[in-house]
Design an enzyme around this catalytic site. Structure first.
Site, mmCIF file in Angstrom:
data_model
loop_
_atom_site.group_PDB
_atom_site.id
_atom_site.type_symbol
_atom_site.label_atom_id
_atom_site.label_comp_id
_atom_site.label_asym_id
_atom_site.label_seq_id
_atom_site.Cartn_x
_atom_site.Cartn_y
_atom_site.Cartn_z
ATOM 1 N N ASP A 37 3.444 6.355 5.122
ATOM 2 C CA ASP A 37 2.806 5.600 4.048
ATOM 3 C C ASP A 37 2.801 6.450 2.780
ATOM 4 O O ASP A 37 2.102 7.459 2.711
ATOM 5 C CB ASP A 37 1.376 5.236 4.456
ATOM 6 C CG ASP A 37 0.798 4.135 3.588
ATOM 7 O OD1 ASP A 37 1.445 3.773 2.587
ATOM 8 O OD2 ASP A 37 -0.294 3.639 3.913
ATOM 9 N N ASP A 38 3.609 6.044 1.797
ATOM 10 C CA ASP A 38 3.651 6.725 0.494
ATOM 11 C C ASP A 38 4.339 8.089 0.534
ATOM 12 O O ASP A 38 3.993 8.970 -0.252
ATOM 13 C CB ASP A 38 2.228 6.930 -0.083
ATOM 14 C CG ASP A 38 1.537 5.641 -0.481
ATOM 15 O OD1 ASP A 38 2.069 4.557 -0.180
ATOM 16 O OD2 ASP A 38 0.458 5.719 -1.099
ATOM 17 N N CYS A 73 2.458 -1.179 -0.336
ATOM 18 C CA CYS A 73 2.470 -1.353 1.122
ATOM 19 C C CYS A 73 2.790 -2.754 1.619
ATOM 20 O O CYS A 73 3.782 -2.972 2.306
ATOM 21 C CB CYS A 73 1.116 -0.942 1.692
ATOM 22 S SG CYS A 73 0.689 0.766 1.401
ATOM 23 N N ARG A 119 6.147 -3.784 3.754
ATOM 24 C CA ARG A 119 6.074 -3.922 5.211
ATOM 25 C C ARG A 119 6.493 -5.313 5.682
ATOM 26 O O ARG A 119 7.038 -5.481 6.776
ATOM 27 C CB ARG A 119 4.667 -3.581 5.690
ATOM 28 C CG ARG A 119 4.431 -2.089 5.647
ATOM 29 C CD ARG A 119 2.968 -1.699 5.520
ATOM 30 N NE ARG A 119 2.883 -0.310 5.089
ATOM 31 C CZ ARG A 119 2.746 0.732 5.918
ATOM 32 N NH1 ARG A 119 2.612 0.536 7.205
ATOM 33 N NH2 ARG A 119 2.724 1.958 5.447
ATOM 34 N N LYS A 179 -0.517 1.741 11.179
ATOM 35 C CA LYS A 179 -0.971 0.813 10.138
ATOM 36 C C LYS A 179 -0.152 -0.478 10.118
ATOM 37 O O LYS A 179 1.070 -0.444 10.121
ATOM 38 C CB LYS A 179 -0.855 1.521 8.783
ATOM 39 C CG LYS A 179 -1.132 0.643 7.582
ATOM 40 C CD LYS A 179 -1.032 1.461 6.306
ATOM 41 C CE LYS A 179 -1.076 0.576 5.073
ATOM 42 N NZ LYS A 179 -1.070 1.352 3.830
ATOM 43 N N HIS A 228 -1.145 -3.846 7.987
ATOM 44 C CA HIS A 228 -1.228 -4.279 6.584
ATOM 45 C C HIS A 228 -0.480 -5.568 6.268
ATOM 46 O O HIS A 228 0.005 -5.763 5.147
ATOM 47 C CB HIS A 228 -0.803 -3.165 5.625
ATOM 48 C CG HIS A 228 -1.649 -3.143 4.389
ATOM 49 N ND1 HIS A 228 -1.538 -2.213 3.387
ATOM 50 C CD2 HIS A 228 -2.641 -3.995 4.001
ATOM 51 C CE1 HIS A 228 -2.406 -2.468 2.438
ATOM 52 N NE2 HIS A 228 -3.094 -3.543 2.792
ATOM 53 N N SER A 260 -4.992 -0.205 4.845
ATOM 54 C CA SER A 260 -4.886 1.185 4.379
ATOM 55 C C SER A 260 -6.128 1.991 4.747
ATOM 56 O O SER A 260 -7.223 1.442 4.889
ATOM 57 C CB SER A 260 -4.685 1.229 2.859
ATOM 58 O OG SER A 260 -3.500 0.561 2.519
ATOM 59 N N HIS A 305 -0.831 8.559 2.847
ATOM 60 C CA HIS A 305 -1.586 7.722 1.895
ATOM 61 C C HIS A 305 -2.915 8.393 1.577
ATOM 62 O O HIS A 305 -3.547 8.984 2.444
ATOM 63 C CB HIS A 305 -1.830 6.347 2.517
ATOM 64 C CG HIS A 305 -2.380 5.323 1.586
ATOM 65 N ND1 HIS A 305 -3.705 5.293 1.205
ATOM 66 C CD2 HIS A 305 -1.787 4.282 0.947
ATOM 67 C CE1 HIS A 305 -3.900 4.273 0.385
ATOM 68 N NE2 HIS A 305 -2.762 3.645 0.201
ATOM 69 N N ASP A 354 7.213 3.606 3.348
ATOM 70 C CA ASP A 354 7.031 2.209 2.918
ATOM 71 C C ASP A 354 7.172 2.022 1.410
ATOM 72 O O ASP A 354 7.324 0.910 0.928
ATOM 73 C CB ASP A 354 5.674 1.666 3.389
ATOM 74 C CG ASP A 354 4.504 2.296 2.648
ATOM 75 O OD1 ASP A 354 4.631 3.444 2.167
ATOM 76 O OD2 ASP A 354 3.446 1.638 2.550
ATOM 77 N N ASN A 355 7.070 3.114 0.660
ATOM 78 C CA ASN A 355 7.300 3.061 -0.793
ATOM 79 C C ASN A 355 7.386 4.493 -1.296
ATOM 80 O O ASN A 355 7.093 5.441 -0.559
ATOM 81 C CB ASN A 355 6.202 2.274 -1.545
ATOM 82 C CG ASN A 355 4.791 2.673 -1.169
ATOM 83 O OD1 ASN A 355 4.076 1.920 -0.516
ATOM 84 N ND2 ASN A 355 4.377 3.868 -1.567
ATOM 85 N N LYS A 359 5.358 5.397 -6.859
ATOM 86 C CA LYS A 359 4.721 4.229 -6.243
ATOM 87 C C LYS A 359 4.198 3.242 -7.284
ATOM 88 O O LYS A 359 3.658 3.644 -8.311
ATOM 89 C CB LYS A 359 3.556 4.711 -5.371
ATOM 90 C CG LYS A 359 2.773 3.579 -4.747
ATOM 91 C CD LYS A 359 1.634 4.066 -3.872
ATOM 92 C CE LYS A 359 0.906 2.850 -3.282
ATOM 93 N NZ LYS A 359 -0.147 3.220 -2.337
HETATM 94 MG MG MG Z 1 2.334 2.667 0.957
#
Ligand code: MG
Length: 479
Positions: free
Chosen positions: A35-36, A75, A79, A134, A136, A159, A226, A278-279, A296
């Protein structure tokens, strides 16, 4: 003699059946999604501040994809694409409801259960499926992973910063406590986030061990790095990139644990492991996107281009690099092809099978003539070949949104020569700009453009419940 002769056909048949089933047993898939995590945050992509020896080895044993992209700089929409093989706008997940950029606890929306996730696509081929980490894509009971093809779910449905964080020295009294879930049950409130990566890893390994007799699909979606980042005592305070780096070094350890267990269980040759994010990384939170512009929440390369490693010994060439454009939407069609599963034929799927790229086939090219960059519902950029056209647009959804800019004229970048998107060459290449503008017009017809109030012709509705509730009650306000 007569006994052997009479049994011979049966023995031959059994041997043939056994070899046929061995030959047709589909591969296991492990999809590790951070995540991130930014493009400059792991060793294979040039980080010198964060130590990632296991990911370094994974890259040496597999393939590094250096032109790999998500479909959104945040996110939820990203996703949705990973799970369905479609643009977020195609499946109505480009905007968390109520104007939010992503889904928040108690949101009435979620990924529609009519959409087919990777887990649902693989199920008919006999796969055991798990999501650890996660989700989301909706926290209402209707939208939980267990309703979207996953046999097993252990993790947090959104998150890690959306709850109260009461045991992390900070309390938000207007938020529901963060739920840690098993299946569709909440088993803990406000779990100690320092232990999350370690606990997820233990659950992932247990799933692999329990499922080894059949093909399995493990979607391992880390909550880290994240914000707010956490790591267990073995990693906290150890990296040269603060809390962000600590949490990434623990993810590296986790990946090493998974790969070691595959080897110990003799599953290496049967298992395709894909590692990505995811980003792009949020720079104010401690991330690095290397030479890429911004991060992001934007459609610049720093928001969309993410690190990606692919490993499958004997199938994916060791130590190789893929420089062709590929997208998270391609994961579903590619896994389906390898598993002998059906890609849903009754709807548009935007992703493509990229196995020729992953297998290192000579001359293999990206299957994407164009790739479209949406920020929420607004089409902001078009990629085709080495070129990326930034479309004129007003900062959206509002000018105060971070990192969003207003452009009056289109800008054109040649990513092969200028990966940092620093030199607008639209004036020198008007023909290229026009060609990409035409692709943008076709996309607007197909998927729409919310900021221009253009409805797409081929978009599907998200899931929606009439009465949304938070999984855990928001505590009464103190008097
Ligand atoms: Mg993310």
């Amino acid at each position: 003699m007569s006994t052997l002769a009479s049994h011979l056909p049966l023995i031959v048949f059994a041997a043939l059946a056994l070899s046929a089933s061995a030959a047709t047993r589909p591969p296991n898939f492990i999809l590790i999604n951070c995540d991130d995590l930014g493009c400059g945050d792991i060793g294979p992509f040039g980080s010198t501040r964060i130590k990632t020896p296991h990911l370094d080895r994974m890259a040496a044993e597999g393939m590094k994809l250096v032109d790999f992209h998500v479909t959104a700089g945040m996110c939820t929409p990203s996703r949705a694409s990973l799970m369905t093989g479609c643009y977020p706008k195609r499946v109505g997940m480009h905007l968390g409801a109520g104007g939010g950029w992503v889904l928040f606890p108690g949101n009435a929306r979620g990924l529609h259960t009519d959409e087919r996730t990777i887990a649902e696509v693989l199920k008919p081929r006999g796969y055991a499926t798990a999501l650890i980490g996660k989700w989301h894509l909706g926290d209402q009971p209707e939208f939980l992973p267990t309703r979207q093809g996953f046999d097993v779910f252990f993790g947090i449905p959104f998150s890690n910063d959306m709850g109260q964080m009461t045991n992390q020295g900070r309390t938000r009294t207007n938020a529901p406590p963060t739920p840690l879930m098993r299946g569709s049950e909440v088993i803990e409130l406000e779990p100690d986030q320092r232990q999350l990566t370690r606990r997820y890893t233990g659950e992932a390994i247990r799933f692999i061990e329990a499922s080894r007799a059949q093909p399995f699909f493990l979607y391992f979606a880390h909550s880290m790095p994240h914000w707010p980042q956490f790591a267990s005592d073995d990693f906290a305070g150890k990296s040269r990139q603060g809390r962000y780096g600590d949490s990434v070094e623990e993810i590296d350890w986790s990946t090493g644990q998974i790969l070691a267990r595959l080897k110990a269980l003799d599953l290496d040759a049967d298992t395709f492991v894909l590692f990505t994010s995811d980003n792009g990384g949020p720079i104010p939170r401690g991330a690095s996107n290397g030479p890429l512009r911004a991060g992001k929440g934007t459609t610049w390369e720093g928001g969309f281009r993410v690190p990606c490693l692919a490993r499958w010994p004997g199938k994916i060439p060791a130590g190789s690099v893929c420089r062709e454009l590929a997208v998270t939407m391609d994961v579903l069609p590619t896994f389906a092809k390898l598993a002998g599963a059906e890609v849903p034929a009754d709807r548009i799927i935007d992703g493509k099978d990229i196995w020729p790229l992953l297998a290192g086939q000579p001359g293999a090219k990206t299957p994407h003539e164009a790739f479209f960059h949406y920020h929420l519902g607004q089409l902001q950029a078009v990629r085709s070949g080495d070129w990326k056209l930034i479309l004129p647009h007003a900062a959206w959804p509002d000018a105060s949104a971070p990192n969003q800019v207003t452009l009056k004229q289109p800008e054109l970048y040649n990513l092969a020569a200028d990966i940092g998107e620093s030199k607008d060459v639209a004036a020198q290449h008007p023909d290229v700009a026009q060609r990409l503008m035409r692709l943008a017009e076709q996309c607007r017809e197909d998927l729409g453009d919310d900021s221009l109030k253009l409805a797409g012709k081929h978009c599907r509705e998200p899931g929606h419940v009439k009465r949304a509730r938070t999984l855990t009650p928001v505590p009464p306000r103190p008097k």
